[in-house]
Write a protein that holds these residues in place. Structure first.
Motif, PDB file in Angstrom:
ATOM      1  N   THR A 217       0.802  -1.226   0.000  1.00  0.00           N
ATOM      2  CA  THR A 217       0.000   0.000   0.000  1.00  0.00           C
ATOM      3  C   THR A 217       0.835   1.276   0.000  1.00  0.00           C
ATOM      4  N   GLY A 218       2.097   1.181   0.431  1.00  0.00           N
ATOM      5  CA  GLY A 218       2.931   2.373   0.543  1.00  0.00           C
ATOM      6  C   GLY A 218       2.780   3.094   1.868  1.00  0.00           C
ATOM      7  N   GLU A 219       1.903   2.606   2.726  1.00  0.00           N
ATOM      8  CA  GLU A 219       1.696   3.237   4.032  1.00  0.00           C
ATOM      9  C   GLU A 219       2.822   2.859   4.988  1.00  0.00           C
ATOM     10  N   VAL A 220       3.054   3.722   5.968  1.00  0.00           N
ATOM     11  CA  VAL A 220       4.032   3.420   7.017  1.00  0.00           C
ATOM     12  C   VAL A 220       3.425   2.404   7.974  1.00  0.00           C
ATOM     13  N   TYR A 221       4.106   1.270   8.102  1.00  0.00           N
ATOM     14  CA  TYR A 221       3.638   0.244   9.037  1.00  0.00           C
ATOM     15  C   TYR A 221       4.091   0.574  10.458  1.00  0.00           C
ATOM     16  N   GLY A 222       5.346   0.999  10.582  1.00  0.00           N
ATOM     17  CA  GLY A 222       5.891   1.305  11.904  1.00  0.00           C
ATOM     18  C   GLY A 222       7.258   1.937  11.774  1.00  0.00           C
ATOM     19  N   TYR A 223       7.975   2.025  12.897  1.00  0.00           N
ATOM     20  CA  TYR A 223       9.295   2.663  12.936  1.00  0.00           C
ATOM     21  C   TYR A 223      10.260   1.802  13.745  1.00  0.00           C
ATOM     22  N   GLU A 224      11.514   1.720  13.265  1.00  0.00           N
ATOM     23  CA  GLU A 224      12.557   1.081  14.070  1.00  0.00           C
ATOM     24  C   GLU A 224      13.357   2.156  14.790  1.00  0.00           C
TER      25      GLU A 224
END
Length: 452
Positions: A217-224
């Motif tokens: 989708t191109g959406e941000v899933y999360g952050y490391e």
């Protein structure tokens, strides 16, 4: 007869080498009975009024390594290590300063340096870390074909100026450097350890984040969460920061600070996306781990479902029984678990089998050049098939090129992370939509190209 002849030739060669200049054999010279070239050069430097410092390098827990591997493996390790040491040392120590390099004990190497100015312990400590890290990286690259991973420890000190006997002075310096390398020296005595202790006490670190994108989708899933130490110090580098913390037995304390800072950022910036926090097996097995985590989430009012603990391969998980018990408790609280570095070595695959993580993160070494190396693509397909069987998600790390991202999309890898999409930065505030839109556009464009 031939044996006697060979030994005679060897002795003759050694005797002939004694007539050479010491400079021609100051890095790991052969063993001499008449004169040790390195000790001779140390004696000469001291008589000329120079201060001499010593950097000590060794394979961590070498005694255990000997018991676990064959003599052939040990000989190969020593041969490769000494080859890398010869190639590396002059990249870090100017030839005019280098007195010599010699094995001072079995698998313990001493680098003797001529100091032309007042001895600066902190600079030499930092140099020891840099050399040790460089050798460790190159050594593990060479050993990967044998599924071996080692850690290099290092320590630095000064040869005592008030002792005339060089051999005795070197002996004392080696003992001192070994305590520093093993992290056993008192804090006030070790300037770098004292500096690191202050960083931990005052939480003087910065947490950055790198977005993890949904490749569908191109959406941000999360952050490391990624960590940096104070700017303009040796500890600004995360490798030096965490490697040294492990050496001086402060790794768990440092990782607890990272977790606290990450939770503070999550609360302060209202982050609702999943946040990945790296953690080693050393900290996971800490007796106060569960208690500390509960205290941190209560203080910052963090929902455990928003946190994914990413277990790194940097420190192998040896006690799977106790570690699995801790992981079960974490999951019962609502946290999720990811295994890092999949594809980089045997230990990460073993951890996957023992733990059955919620998420597998594929190591960047497998992703880099995957469009050009067929074997890497085959490995990716195997990991994807295995992940499907155990019903866990997959994230590809270290994506730096469009062609690499294209291969991931072709094999339906769910998520990606790397410089191709975004560099690490502070937690992105709400007004950072432009960058998110750019990343989304990259992914949609690649998906259309891949589909066609």
């Amino acid at each position: 007869m031939s044996t006697f002849f060979d030994e005679s030739i060897k002795r003759l060669k050694n005797i002939c080498m004694l007539s050479r200049t010491n400079r021609s054999m100051n890095i790991l010279p052969p063993s001499f009975k008449l004169r040790d070239p390195v000790i001779h050069q140390v004696r000469k430097a001291r008589r000329q009024g120079h201060i001499c410092s010593l950097i000590l390098l060794s394979v961590h827990q070498f005694d255990q390594f000997i018991r676990q591997h064959s003599s052939d493996t040990m000989q190969h390790l020593t041969k490769v290590l000494e080859h890398i040491l010869r190639d590396t040392i002059l990249d870090y120590v100017d030839a005019s300063r280098l007195i010599g390099v010699k094995m001072v004990h079995t698998n313990v190497y001493g680098i003797f340096i001529r100091e032309t100015m007042p001895f600066l312990a902190q600079e030499t400590d930092a140099l020891a870390i840099l050399i040790g890290k460089s050798i460790q990286t190159d050594l593990n690259f060479e050993l990967q074909e044998r599924d071996l991973t080692v850690q290099i420890i290092s320590g630095a000190t000064q040869l005592p100026a008030d002792i005339d006997d060089e051999k005795h002075g070197i002996y004392l310096a080696v003992q001192e450097a070994w305590l520093l390398a093993a992290g056993l020296a008192p804090v006030p005595y070790n300037s770098l350890k004292q500096q690191l202790s202050q960083i931990i006490e005052y939480k003087d670190i910065t947490v950055l984040t790198q977005p993890i994108l949904n490749l569908q989708t191109g959406e941000v899933y999360g952050y490391e969460v990624l960590t940096r130490g104070p700017i303009d110090t040796i500890f600004h580098s995360p490798e030096a920061l965490f490697d040294y913390a492990d050496r001086v037995q402060l790794l768990s304390e440092l990782e607890f600070v990272v977790i606290q800072k990450a939770f503070e950022e999550m609360k302060g910036r209202g982050i609702m996306s999943p946040v990945f926090i790296n953690i080693t097996a050393v900290t996971l097995s800490h007796p106060h781990f569960e208690r500390n985590i509960k205290r941190y989430i209560e203080k910052e009012d963090i929902k455990p479902s928003h946190v994914i603990f990413e277990i790194t391969e940097q420190h192998l998980m040896r006690d799977f029984v106790s570690s699995s018990q801790v992981i079960r408790k974490l999951r019962s609280l609502g946290f999720r678990v990811a295994i890092d570095d999949a594809g980089a070595g045997f230990s990460s695959l073993q951890s996957i089998l023992e733990i059955i993580p919620d998420i597998i993160k594929i190591d960047k070494s497998l992703i880099q050049e995957i469009d050009r190396v067929a074997a890497k693509e085959s490995m990716l397909k195997a990991i994807m098939s295995f992940a499907h069987d155990i019903q866990c998600q997959v994230i590809a790390e270290g994506v730096e090129r469009e062609e690499e991202a294209g291969v991931l999309m072709r094999h339906n890898v769910e998520m990606g992370q790397g410089y191709f999409f975004a560099k690490p930065e502070r937690f992105m505030p709400s007004q950072g939509r432009l960058n998110l839109d750019e990343m989304k556009h990259k992914i949609h464009r690649l998906r259309s190209v891949t589909a066609s």
